[in-house]
Design an enzyme around this catalytic site. Structure first.
Site, mmCIF file in Angstrom:
data_model
loop_
_atom_site.group_PDB
_atom_site.id
_atom_site.type_symbol
_atom_site.label_atom_id
_atom_site.label_comp_id
_atom_site.label_asym_id
_atom_site.label_seq_id
_atom_site.Cartn_x
_atom_site.Cartn_y
_atom_site.Cartn_z
ATOM 1 N N LYS A 192 0.837 -1.209 0.000
ATOM 2 C CA LYS A 192 0.000 0.000 0.000
ATOM 3 C C LYS A 192 0.872 1.259 0.000
ATOM 4 C CE LYS A 192 -2.165 2.537 3.218
ATOM 5 N NZ LYS A 192 -2.093 3.834 2.549
ATOM 6 N N GLY A 245 6.661 4.903 8.202
ATOM 7 C CA GLY A 245 5.754 6.023 8.445
ATOM 8 C C GLY A 245 5.996 6.609 9.820
ATOM 9 N N SER A 246 4.975 7.220 10.371
ATOM 10 C CA SER A 246 5.140 7.929 11.646
ATOM 11 C C SER A 246 5.169 6.955 12.826
ATOM 12 C CB SER A 246 3.983 8.900 11.828
ATOM 13 O OG SER A 246 2.762 8.186 11.873
ATOM 14 N N GLY A 250 2.954 3.640 13.532
ATOM 15 C CA GLY A 250 3.746 2.421 13.788
ATOM 16 C C GLY A 250 3.247 1.701 15.035
ATOM 17 N N GLU A 268 9.938 1.340 10.282
ATOM 18 C CA GLU A 268 10.870 2.455 9.999
ATOM 19 C C GLU A 268 10.106 3.729 10.306
ATOM 20 O OE1 GLU A 268 13.960 2.528 9.037
ATOM 21 O OE2 GLU A 268 14.314 0.437 8.506
ATOM 22 N N GLU A 399 9.099 15.859 15.825
ATOM 23 C CA GLU A 399 9.464 15.831 14.405
ATOM 24 C C GLU A 399 8.562 16.815 13.647
ATOM 25 O OE1 GLU A 399 8.331 12.320 12.110
ATOM 26 O OE2 GLU A 399 10.321 12.335 11.184
HETATM 27 P P1 NAD Z 1 1.887 8.091 8.357
HETATM 28 O O1 NAD Z 1 2.294 7.230 9.496
HETATM 29 O O2 NAD Z 1 0.784 9.040 8.551
HETATM 30 O O3 NAD Z 1 1.468 7.162 7.111
HETATM 31 C C1 NAD Z 1 2.311 6.158 6.620
HETATM 32 C C2 NAD Z 1 1.476 5.093 5.920
HETATM 33 O O4 NAD Z 1 0.641 4.497 6.902
HETATM 34 C C3 NAD Z 1 0.546 5.629 4.834
HETATM 35 O O5 NAD Z 1 0.515 4.718 3.765
HETATM 36 C C4 NAD Z 1 -0.798 5.679 5.539
HETATM 37 O O6 NAD Z 1 -1.892 5.533 4.668
HETATM 38 C C5 NAD Z 1 -0.699 4.462 6.452
HETATM 39 N N1 NAD Z 1 -1.594 4.516 7.620
HETATM 40 C C6 NAD Z 1 -2.129 5.597 8.218
HETATM 41 N N2 NAD Z 1 -2.926 5.213 9.240
HETATM 42 C C7 NAD Z 1 -2.882 3.861 9.295
HETATM 43 C C8 NAD Z 1 -3.465 2.885 10.128
HETATM 44 N N3 NAD Z 1 -4.279 3.216 11.116
HETATM 45 N N4 NAD Z 1 -3.171 1.583 9.904
HETATM 46 C C9 NAD Z 1 -2.321 1.225 8.921
HETATM 47 N N5 NAD Z 1 -1.749 2.103 8.075
HETATM 48 C C10 NAD Z 1 -2.015 3.413 8.258
HETATM 49 O O7 NAD Z 1 3.214 8.819 7.872
HETATM 50 P P2 NAD Z 1 3.395 9.826 6.658
HETATM 51 O O8 NAD Z 1 2.824 11.144 7.045
HETATM 52 O O9 NAD Z 1 2.958 9.176 5.405
HETATM 53 O O10 NAD Z 1 5.002 9.916 6.571
HETATM 54 C C11 NAD Z 1 5.774 10.697 7.401
HETATM 55 C C12 NAD Z 1 6.411 9.874 8.492
HETATM 56 O O11 NAD Z 1 7.134 8.771 7.941
HETATM 57 C C13 NAD Z 1 7.428 10.673 9.285
HETATM 58 O O12 NAD Z 1 7.272 10.412 10.651
HETATM 59 C C14 NAD Z 1 8.756 10.124 8.786
HETATM 60 O O13 NAD Z 1 9.823 10.287 9.685
HETATM 61 C C15 NAD Z 1 8.427 8.698 8.538
HETATM 62 N N6 NAD Z 1 9.379 8.079 7.620
HETATM 63 C C16 NAD Z 1 10.308 7.193 8.120
HETATM 64 C C17 NAD Z 1 11.266 6.628 7.275
HETATM 65 C C18 NAD Z 1 12.311 5.667 7.810
HETATM 66 O O14 NAD Z 1 12.945 5.000 7.000
HETATM 67 N N7 NAD Z 1 12.512 5.575 9.122
HETATM 68 C C19 NAD Z 1 11.273 6.955 5.920
HETATM 69 C C20 NAD Z 1 10.319 7.840 5.440
HETATM 70 C C21 NAD Z 1 9.383 8.397 6.294
#
Ligand code: NAD
Length: 500
Positions: A192, A245-246, A250, A268, A399
Site C-alpha cells: 500500500k 511512516g510515523s 507504527g 521504519e 518531528e
Molecule cells: P503516516 O504514518 O501518517 O502514514 C504512513 C502510511 O501508513 C501511509 O501509507 C498511511 O496511509 C498508512 N496509515 C495511516 N494510518 C494507518 C493505520 N491506522 N493503519 C495502517 N496504516 C495506516 O506517515 P506519513 O505522514 O505518510 O510519513 C511521514 C512519516 O514517515 C514521518 O514520521 C517520517 O519520519 C516517517 N518516515 C520514516 C522513514 C524511515 O525509513 N525511518 C522513511 C520515510 C518516512
C-alpha cells in the site's frame, strides 16, 4: 476504471504518460470495491491532478488470496532464486528505461525537484532492486554439527504473504526498499502506497507486468490508512508486515499485529536527528551538508538533521554562514532548471509545519530566518532557522517534517551527547569534526541507527538503515533486511541411526 493521462512540457522533462490507476491485483487493474476514488493533488497549486481507485478491506482479502496462491504455486519455494533475480533485474532495467518519466511523476505528485527525484529517489530505488536481485540466489542456511550421530541444517525459507505500507516522502524509493528483499527471499506482497502519493506505485505496476512477474506475486492497493492499512496490518493471513511512516501509526500497526495473528513487524519510523558541529570541523563543509541535512526534500526526510548543535567557539560564525546558505536556496517549480526546493506535499503538512513555527515563536524561540510561506499558491515554506531554543520546546522535541532547523549551542562532548540523546527518537545523527578520534568516539556514543561523519543523508542499498528507540524496529536495506523476510527452519538428521 480511471486512467491517468498527462502531457509533461517542462524544461526538465517532456513526454506523455498514460496508465491505469485502478487497484492492481493478480496482475490486473480493476476498480476498488468501493467504486470511489482518491484525489491526487498538485502541491504547486492545490489543484487535482487525477483520481485513483480507492481500495477497500475486501480488496485486501482478494489480494491476500491471490498472493497466497502465487506463493504456493509459482513463487515461494517453487521459484528458484536465479529466476526471481532475473525478473528483478528486468524490472530494474525497465525502471532505468523509464527513469525520467518516473522521476517526473514523483516530482509532480510529491513536489520534490525533478533533479533530486532523478538523482536520489530513482537512482537509489533502481540500485536497491538490482542489489537484492543479486541476493536472490544467495540466500542460504547453515550446516550445524552437534555430535557424531547428529547433524542439522537450516533453511532460510520465505515467510509467505507479506504486507508493506509506506509514507509519501520518497514513494517509489521506499517501495523499492520494501519490494527488493521481500521478492529476493521469495515472498509475495500486498503493498500500500500513501494515499497522498500513489502515482509512481501504479506506474510501477505496469512495469511489473512487463517484467514478467507472475500474477499475484506483487499486488498494489491504493487506499487509505484507516481502512486498507488497518486491514493489511490486522489480516490473519499476512504473516509479516513492514511499515515506513510515523511513530504514531507504527504503534497502531504493532497493536493490530498483536491483536490479530502476531505477525512479525518491522518499523521504519520518525526522527529528530542531531547534527553536531565541533569547533575543529571544516566549517564550509559543515554548513553545506547541514543545509542539505535539514532542507533537502523540503525537510521531509525521516533522517533530517533537524537539531543542529554547534560548539560555542564557532557558533556565531556557523550561524552567519548557515543563514547565508539557507537564504540562498532557490525555491521554485520542481521542474525548473534552477529550483532547489519545491512545495511541501500537502495542505495538511503545510498547516502542520506552520503550526510548529507558531509554537516555536509562542514558546519564546527566535525565527532567525524564514518562518513564512513562499508564493501565493501551493505549499512552499521558506527555509527556516530557529535560535534561542530551550530543550523542552516542542520544536526541539518533536518531528516537524519540514524545512525547519533549530540551532543549539553546546560546550563540550559531554554536553552535546547528553542533549543529542535526549529524545525519544534514534534514527540518525551526523558529526562534523576533523579529529577522527573525537568524531568516531562521539559516533559510537550516539543512540542512533545511522551516524554520518562529515556528511549527512547519504543512503546506499548495501548499508542497513533503521532506528534505535522509538524510531523503529529492524532494518531496511543491506544484508540485514534479508533476515526480516525469511523464516529459519532447522532440519535435524540422525546420521548415526541412533535408536531410542
Ligand atoms: P503516516 O504514518 O501518517 O502514514 C504512513 C502510511 O501508513 C501511509 O501509507 C498511511 O496511509 C498508512 N496509515 C495511516 N494510518 C494507518 C493505520 N491506522 N493503519 C495502517 N496504516 C495506516 O506517515 P506519513 O505522514 O505518510 O510519513 C511521514 C512519516 O514517515 C514521518 O514520521 C517520517 O519520519 C516517517 N518516515 C520514516 C522513514 C524511515 O525509513 N525511518 C522513511 C520515510 C518516512
Amino acid at each position: 476504471m480511471t486512467t491517468f493521462v498527462h502531457e509533461f512540457d517542462t524544461p526538465m522533462f517532456k513526454g506523455k504518460v498514460n496508465f491505469p490507476t485502478g487497484v492492481y491485483i493478480d496482475g490486473k487493474f480493476s476498480d476498488g470495491g468501493s467504486k470511489t476514488t482518491i484525489d491526487v493533488v498538485d502541491p504547486r497549486n492545490g489543484k487535482i491532478i487525477t483520481s485513483v481507485s480507492e481500495a477497500t478491506p475486501a480488496d485486501v482479502d482478494r489480494a491476500v488470496i491471490v498472493a497466497q496462491k502465487a506463493f504456493d504455486t509459482v513463487w515461494g519455494l517453487n521459484a528458484p532464486g536465479s529466476y526471481r533475480g532475473k525478473l528483478m533485474h528486468r524490472l530494474a532495467d525497465l525502471m532505468e528505461e523509464n527513469k525520467e518519466e518516473l522521476a517526473a511523476l514523483e516530482a509532480l505528485d510529491v513536489g520534490k525537484t525533478f533533479r533530486w527525484a532523478m538523482n536520489a529517489d530513482l537512482s537509489l530505488g533502481i540500485d536497491t532492486i538490482k542489489y537484492y536481485a543479486g541476493w536472490a540466489d544467495k540466500i542460504q542456511g547453515k550446516v550445524i554439527e552437534t555430535t557424531t550421530d547428529k547433524m542439522a541444517y537450516t533453511r532460510h525459507e520465505p515467510i509467505g504473504v507479506v504486507g508493506q505500507i509506506v509514507a509519501w516522502n520518497f514513494p517509489l524509493m521506499l517501495m523499492c526498499w520494501k519490494l527488493g528483499p521481500a521478492l529476493a527471499c521469495g515472498n509475495t506482497i500486498v503493498f500500500k502506497p500513501s494515499e497522498f502519493t500513489p502515482l509512481t506505485a501504479l506506474r510501477l505496476a505496469s512495469l511489473i507486468t512487463d517484467a514478467g512477474f507472475p500474477p499475484g506475486v506483487i499486488n498494489i492497493l491504493t487506499g487509505r490508512g484507516p481502512t486498507v492499512g488497518e486491514a493489511i496490518s490486522s489480516h490473519m493471513n499476512i504473516e509479516k508486515l513492514s511499515f515506513t511512516g510515523s511513530t504514531l501509526v507504527g504503534r497502531k500497526i504493532m497493536e493490530n499485529a498483536a491483536k490479530s495473528n502476531l505477525k512479525d513487524v518491522s518499523l521504519e519510523l520518525g526522527g529528530k536527528s542531531p547534527n553536531i558541529i565541533f569547533d575543529d570541523a571544516d566549517l564550509d563543509l559543515a554548513v553545506a551538508w547541514s543545509a542539505h541535512g535539514i532542507f533537502w526534500n523540503q525537510g521531509q526526510a525521516c533522517s533530517a538533521g533537524s537539531r543542529i548543535f554547534v560548539q560555542a567557539k564557532v557558533y556565531d560564525e556557523f550561524l552567519k554562514r548557515f543563514t547565508v546558505k539557507a537564504e540562498s536556496i532557490k525555491l521554485g517549480d520542481p521542474f525548473s532548471e534552477d529550483a532547489q526546493q519545491g512545495p511541501q506535499v500537502s495542505q495538511q503538512q503545510f498547516d502542520r509545519i506552520m503550526s510548529y513555527i507558531d509554537s516555536g515563536k509562542s514558546q519564546g524561540a527566535t525565527v532567525h530566518t524564514g518562518g513564512v510561506r513562499f508564493g501565493k499558491e501551493g505549499y512552499w515554506i521558506e527555509p527556516t532557522i530557529f535560535t534561542n531554543t530551550k530543550p523542552n520546546m516542542k520544536i526541539v522535541q518533536e518531528e516537524i517534517f519540514g524545512p525547519v532547523g533549530v540551532l543549539i549551542k553546546f560546550e563540550d562532548e559531554e554536553d552535546v551527547l547528553r542533549q543529542a540523546n535526549d529524545t525519544m527518537y534514534g534514527l540518525a545523527a551526523a558529526v562534523f569534526s576533523n579529529d577522527v578520534s573525537r568524531a568516531l568516539g562521539v559516533a559510537h556514543k550516539l543512540r542512533a541507527g545511522t551516524v554520518w561523519v562529515n556528511h549527512v543523508n547519504q543512503v546506499h542499498a548495501q548499508i542497513p538503515f533503521g532506528g534505535y528507540k522509538q524510531s523503529g524496529i529492524g532494518r531496511d536495506l543491506g544484508e540485514y533486511a534479508i533476515n526480516h523476510y525469511t523464516a529459519v527452519k532447522a532440519v535435524h538428521i540422525n546420521v548415526g541411526n541412533v535408536r531410542i
